[in-house]
Design an enzyme around this catalytic site. Sequence first.
Site, PDB file in Angstrom:
ATOM      1  N   TYR A  79       0.940  -1.205   0.289  1.00 41.88           N
ATOM      2  CA  TYR A  79       0.046   0.013   0.377  1.00 41.88           C
ATOM      3  C   TYR A  79       0.305   1.064  -0.457  1.00 41.88           C
ATOM      4  O   TYR A  79       2.089   1.294   0.560  1.00 41.88           O
ATOM      5  CB  TYR A  79      -0.808  -0.176   1.071  1.00 41.88           C
ATOM      6  CG  TYR A  79      -2.076   1.257   0.789  1.00 41.88           C
ATOM      7  CD1 TYR A  79      -2.750   0.919   0.221  1.00 41.88           C
ATOM      8  CD2 TYR A  79      -1.877   1.849   1.829  1.00 41.88           C
ATOM      9  CE1 TYR A  79      -4.572   1.073   0.203  1.00 41.88           C
ATOM     10  CE2 TYR A  79      -3.497   2.908   2.188  1.00 41.88           C
ATOM     11  CZ  TYR A  79      -4.176   2.584   1.221  1.00 41.88           C
ATOM     12  OH  TYR A  79      -5.736   3.036   0.960  1.00 41.88           O
ATOM     13  N   SER A 180     -18.864  -3.425  -4.450  1.00 39.94           N
ATOM     14  CA  SER A 180     -18.892  -2.907  -3.187  1.00 39.94           C
ATOM     15  C   SER A 180     -19.191  -1.822  -2.249  1.00 39.94           C
ATOM     16  O   SER A 180     -20.239  -0.923  -2.375  1.00 39.94           O
ATOM     17  CB  SER A 180     -17.351  -2.223  -4.017  1.00 39.94           C
ATOM     18  OG  SER A 180     -17.487  -0.691  -4.643  1.00 39.94           O
ATOM     19  N   ARG A 202     -19.959  -8.055 -11.312  1.00 44.84           N
ATOM     20  CA  ARG A 202     -19.005  -8.913 -11.798  1.00 44.84           C
ATOM     21  C   ARG A 202     -19.941 -10.027 -12.098  1.00 44.84           C
ATOM     22  O   ARG A 202     -20.841 -10.262 -11.228  1.00 44.84           O
ATOM     23  CB  ARG A 202     -18.003  -9.215 -11.389  1.00 44.84           C
ATOM     24  CG  ARG A 202     -17.018  -8.780 -11.235  1.00 44.84           C
ATOM     25  CD  ARG A 202     -15.136  -9.159 -11.012  1.00 44.84           C
ATOM     26  NE  ARG A 202     -15.498 -10.215  -9.716  1.00 44.84           N
ATOM     27  CZ  ARG A 202     -14.333 -10.374  -8.801  1.00 44.84           C
ATOM     28  NH1 ARG A 202     -13.970 -11.333  -9.936  1.00 44.84           N
ATOM     29  NH2 ARG A 202     -14.544 -10.741  -7.719  1.00 44.84           N
ATOM     30  N   TYR A 273     -10.109   4.749  -7.638  1.00 42.09           N
ATOM     31  CA  TYR A 273      -9.628   4.884  -7.027  1.00 42.09           C
ATOM     32  C   TYR A 273      -9.632   3.222  -6.523  1.00 42.09           C
ATOM     33  O   TYR A 273      -9.127   3.787  -5.082  1.00 42.09           O
ATOM     34  CB  TYR A 273     -10.698   5.565  -6.140  1.00 42.09           C
ATOM     35  CG  TYR A 273     -12.286   4.422  -6.496  1.00 42.09           C
ATOM     36  CD1 TYR A 273     -13.233   4.744  -6.828  1.00 42.09           C
ATOM     37  CD2 TYR A 273     -12.413   4.029  -4.756  1.00 42.09           C
ATOM     38  CE1 TYR A 273     -14.289   4.237  -7.341  1.00 42.09           C
ATOM     39  CE2 TYR A 273     -13.460   2.966  -5.436  1.00 42.09           C
ATOM     40  CZ  TYR A 273     -13.990   2.878  -6.079  1.00 42.09           C
ATOM     41  OH  TYR A 273     -15.920   1.796  -6.126  1.00 42.09           O
ATOM     42  N   MET A 276      -9.081  -3.732  -8.109  1.00 45.40           N
ATOM     43  CA  MET A 276      -9.162  -4.534  -7.458  1.00 45.40           C
ATOM     44  C   MET A 276      -9.178  -6.363  -8.175  1.00 45.40           C
ATOM     45  O   MET A 276      -9.184  -7.033  -7.762  1.00 45.40           O
ATOM     46  CB  MET A 276     -10.402  -4.642  -6.866  1.00 45.40           C
ATOM     47  CG  MET A 276     -11.657  -3.932  -6.245  1.00 45.40           C
ATOM     48  SD  MET A 276     -11.048  -4.326  -4.081  1.00 45.40           S
ATOM     49  CE  MET A 276     -11.303  -6.138  -3.859  1.00 45.40           C
ATOM     50  N   TRP A 299      -7.810   9.649  -3.647  1.00 52.72           N
ATOM     51  CA  TRP A 299      -7.462   8.494  -2.224  1.00 52.72           C
ATOM     52  C   TRP A 299      -6.994   9.302  -1.393  1.00 52.72           C
ATOM     53  O   TRP A 299      -7.254  10.009  -0.503  1.00 52.72           O
ATOM     54  CB  TRP A 299      -5.571   8.078  -2.787  1.00 52.72           C
ATOM     55  CG  TRP A 299      -4.995   7.412  -1.711  1.00 52.72           C
ATOM     56  CD1 TRP A 299      -5.614   6.302  -0.894  1.00 52.72           C
ATOM     57  CD2 TRP A 299      -3.790   7.752  -0.462  1.00 52.72           C
ATOM     58  NE1 TRP A 299      -4.683   5.617   0.058  1.00 52.72           N
ATOM     59  CE2 TRP A 299      -3.774   6.603  -0.264  1.00 52.72           C
ATOM     60  CE3 TRP A 299      -3.108   8.376  -0.914  1.00 52.72           C
ATOM     61  CZ2 TRP A 299      -2.718   6.403   0.843  1.00 52.72           C
ATOM     62  CZ3 TRP A 299      -1.372   8.286  -0.283  1.00 52.72           C
ATOM     63  CH2 TRP A 299      -1.764   7.157   1.101  1.00 52.72           C
ATOM     64  N   LYS A 357     -19.300  -7.645   4.536  1.00 56.02           N
ATOM     65  CA  LYS A 357     -17.964  -5.989   5.233  1.00 56.02           C
ATOM     66  C   LYS A 357     -17.654  -7.327   6.277  1.00 56.02           C
ATOM     67  O   LYS A 357     -18.286  -7.155   7.297  1.00 56.02           O
ATOM     68  CB  LYS A 357     -18.641  -4.907   5.086  1.00 56.02           C
ATOM     69  CG  LYS A 357     -17.651  -4.339   5.892  1.00 56.02           C
ATOM     70  CD  LYS A 357     -16.627  -4.020   4.672  1.00 56.02           C
ATOM     71  CE  LYS A 357     -16.002  -3.301   3.371  1.00 56.02           C
ATOM     72  NZ  LYS A 357     -15.134  -3.297   3.003  1.00 56.02           N
TER      73      LYS A 357
HETATM   74  N1  LIG Z   1      -8.740   5.069  -3.491  1.00 60.71           N
HETATM   75  C1  LIG Z   1      -9.037   5.660  -1.842  1.00 60.71           C
HETATM   76  O1  LIG Z   1      -9.262   6.447  -1.337  1.00 60.71           O
HETATM   77  C2  LIG Z   1     -10.297   4.301  -1.520  1.00 60.71           C
HETATM   78  C3  LIG Z   1     -10.978   4.697  -0.453  1.00 60.71           C
HETATM   79  C4  LIG Z   1     -12.448   3.308  -0.236  1.00 60.71           C
HETATM   80  C5  LIG Z   1     -12.020   2.449  -1.026  1.00 60.71           C
HETATM   81  N2  LIG Z   1     -10.598   2.558  -1.750  1.00 60.71           N
HETATM   82  C6  LIG Z   1     -10.919   0.741  -2.934  1.00 60.71           C
HETATM   83  O2  LIG Z   1     -11.796   0.622  -3.430  1.00 60.71           O
HETATM   84  C7  LIG Z   1     -12.319  -0.635  -3.853  1.00 60.71           C
HETATM   85  C8  LIG Z   1     -13.211  -1.107  -2.972  1.00 60.71           C
HETATM   86  O3  LIG Z   1     -13.323  -1.163  -1.605  1.00 60.71           O
HETATM   87  P1  LIG Z   1     -14.496  -1.113  -0.311  1.00 60.71           P
HETATM   88  O4  LIG Z   1     -14.271  -1.702   1.040  1.00 60.71           O
HETATM   89  O5  LIG Z   1     -15.140  -0.953  -1.055  1.00 60.71           O
HETATM   90  O6  LIG Z   1     -14.514  -3.050  -1.189  1.00 60.71           O
HETATM   91  P2  LIG Z   1     -15.191  -4.044  -0.866  1.00 60.71           P
HETATM   92  O7  LIG Z   1     -17.115  -3.873  -0.155  1.00 60.71           O
HETATM   93  O8  LIG Z   1     -15.068  -5.679  -0.330  1.00 60.71           O
HETATM   94  O9  LIG Z   1     -15.959  -4.729  -1.708  1.00 60.71           O
HETATM   95  C9  LIG Z   1     -14.979  -5.298  -3.052  1.00 60.71           C
HETATM   96  C10 LIG Z   1     -15.437  -5.195  -4.146  1.00 60.71           C
HETATM   97  O10 LIG Z   1     -14.526  -5.305  -5.110  1.00 60.71           O
HETATM   98  C11 LIG Z   1     -15.069  -6.431  -6.482  1.00 60.71           C
HETATM   99  N3  LIG Z   1     -13.931  -7.436  -6.539  1.00 60.71           N
HETATM  100  C12 LIG Z   1     -13.323  -7.621  -5.637  1.00 60.71           C
HETATM  101  N4  LIG Z   1     -12.005  -8.827  -6.602  1.00 60.71           N
HETATM  102  C13 LIG Z   1     -12.401  -8.267  -8.131  1.00 60.71           C
HETATM  103  C14 LIG Z   1     -11.867  -8.877  -9.483  1.00 60.71           C
HETATM  104  N5  LIG Z   1     -10.831  -9.491  -9.777  1.00 60.71           N
HETATM  105  N6  LIG Z   1     -11.806  -8.666 -10.332  1.00 60.71           N
HETATM  106  C15 LIG Z   1     -13.312  -7.140 -10.353  1.00 60.71           C
HETATM  107  N7  LIG Z   1     -13.868  -6.748  -9.365  1.00 60.71           N
HETATM  108  C16 LIG Z   1     -13.517  -7.780  -7.751  1.00 60.71           C
HETATM  109  C17 LIG Z   1     -15.966  -7.483  -5.567  1.00 60.71           C
HETATM  110  O11 LIG Z   1     -16.852  -7.373  -6.683  1.00 60.71           O
HETATM  111  P3  LIG Z   1     -17.429  -8.963  -6.248  1.00 60.71           P
HETATM  112  O12 LIG Z   1     -18.885  -8.794  -5.357  1.00 60.71           O
HETATM  113  O13 LIG Z   1     -17.789  -9.953  -8.094  1.00 60.71           O
HETATM  114  O14 LIG Z   1     -16.509 -10.013  -5.885  1.00 60.71           O
HETATM  115  C18 LIG Z   1     -16.269  -5.686  -4.577  1.00 60.71           C
HETATM  116  O15 LIG Z   1     -17.440  -5.112  -5.963  1.00 60.71           O
HETATM  117  C19 LIG Z   1     -10.943  -1.676  -3.090  1.00 60.71           C
HETATM  118  O16 LIG Z   1      -9.746  -1.641  -4.070  1.00 60.71           O
HETATM  119  C20 LIG Z   1     -10.441  -0.151  -2.084  1.00 60.71           C
HETATM  120  O17 LIG Z   1      -8.970  -0.744  -2.039  1.00 60.71           O
HETATM  121  C21 LIG Z   1     -10.179   3.207  -2.171  1.00 60.71           C
END
Ligand SMILES: NC(=O)c1ccc[n+]([C@@H]2O[C@H](COP(=O)([O-])OP(=O)(O)OC[C@H]3O[C@@H](n4cnc5c(N)ncnc54)[C@H](OP(=O)(O)O)[C@@H]3O)[C@@H](O)[C@H]2O)c1
Length: 362
Positions: A79, A180, A202, A273, A276, A299, A357
């Site tokens: 990270y 997500s 997906r 952002y 995955m 971010w 979650k």
């Molecule tokens: N930049 C930032 O500030 C920020 C802030 C918050 C979150 N994030 C990022 O946002 C993303 C989602 O976070 P979250 O907490 O909302 O996640 P989450 O609730 O755990 O959900 C994960 C999501 O990713 C999808 N996914 C997992 N593996 C995948 C793959 N190989 N190909 C395509 N889709 C896939 C899942 O789809 P399925 O249900 O189909 O598995 C689900 O929609 C993460 O990458 C996280 O690091 C970034």
Amino acid sequence: MRSSVILFKRFNTSFYHRLSSTYAVQEIQADQYGIPNEVLKLNQTTTLDSNQLKANEVLIQLLASPINPADINTIEGKYALLPSSLPATFGNEGVFQVIDHRASNEQLRPGDWVIPKMLQWGNWRSHAIVSINDLIKIPSDIKIEAAATLSVNPCTAYRLLKDFVTLEKGDTVIQNGGNSSVGQAVIQLGKLWNINVVNIIRNRDQGMNELVAYLKSLGAEHIYIEEDLRKETLRSTLWSTIPRPKLGFNCVGGKATSDLLRVLDKSATLVTYGGMSKQPVTIPTAEFIFRDLTCQGFWMTQWKKDNYKGSEFAKMLHELIGFIRHGHLKPPKCQTFSLTDYKVAIDQAQQSMNTKKILLTP
Ligand SMILES: NC(=O)c1ccc[n+]([C@@H]2O[C@H](COP(=O)([O-])OP(=O)(O)OC[C@H]3O[C@@H](n4cnc5c(N)ncnc54)[C@H](OP(=O)(O)O)[C@@H]3O)[C@@H](O)[C@H]2O)c1
């Protein structure tokens, strides 16, 4: 764990009247980066005593802390922001309850709920002594699940919708990872602000109908699978009823993102952002040049760094809490594990197509 307590029940939570002031701390730590369940350990060697409290400090106890994808990346050492040294306690967000304070401290009292705002501070711990300046007090009349998952994903959704393109009522945004936790918050805030949200998810062999029904229950009106982006379906059915998206949100990368870029409106913005799929973002050259696309990143951690001293973060949290109280913003479905069951919890959090979650509790 306390050495001796009297427990009072109040509302949906509990608080403690102190007879003895010693707290045995449980922390999920690692002394090296690597595969989470190979490097993480439960540390139970620290003890906190309320006699240690300074005038501006409080003793807090964990209510719940989620396992987010970024936590897994952090433990792997992949990270952008890593702990300043190891061993470190992990967990990037959570909600705690104040259980002890100095009598002179009027700002926070036992029973109050707080969200730590420090960066690089591990939330996967049962107790801590923290400066009141590093805590944001929140109301204790919302669900613990909503409070524990408030400070990363709903805030990200809020900033994505507010900070990149000025959206008018009736405008359209499109997002992949529509199911997500961030995506679910985008759906609900979009509905509240009269923005059309097109959700790409997906495909799956099992649970598709349940997932679609759940997203609809949150207010989603447009739900498609990734493959639909390559079909005529959207052109003939969707873009004749709502405008093409001015703004796209990407948390997947790879082909899912290249396909999503092709359906954006001319001069639209794509904000990445998350990643995955662990695949790079590939921008189709012709789309980029001839349709004048803008591609940016976001971010939340950087936003928090930039706004650490101001009141903007607390203001956003309280606005979101208002939406939660009025039933406009629901947390993702959650599954709870105690800190001692962290190995099962970590495994569960990494399951593909996991619809819940994972929260750690004391
Ligand atoms: N930049 C930032 O500030 C920020 C802030 C918050 C979150 N994030 C990022 O946002 C993303 C989602 O976070 P979250 O907490 O909302 O996640 P989450 O609730 O755990 O959900 C994960 C999501 O990713 C999808 N996914 C997992 N593996 C995948 C793959 N190989 N190909 C395509 N889709 C896939 C899942 O789809 P399925 O249900 O189909 O598995 C689900 O929609 C993460 O990458 C996280 O690091 C970034």
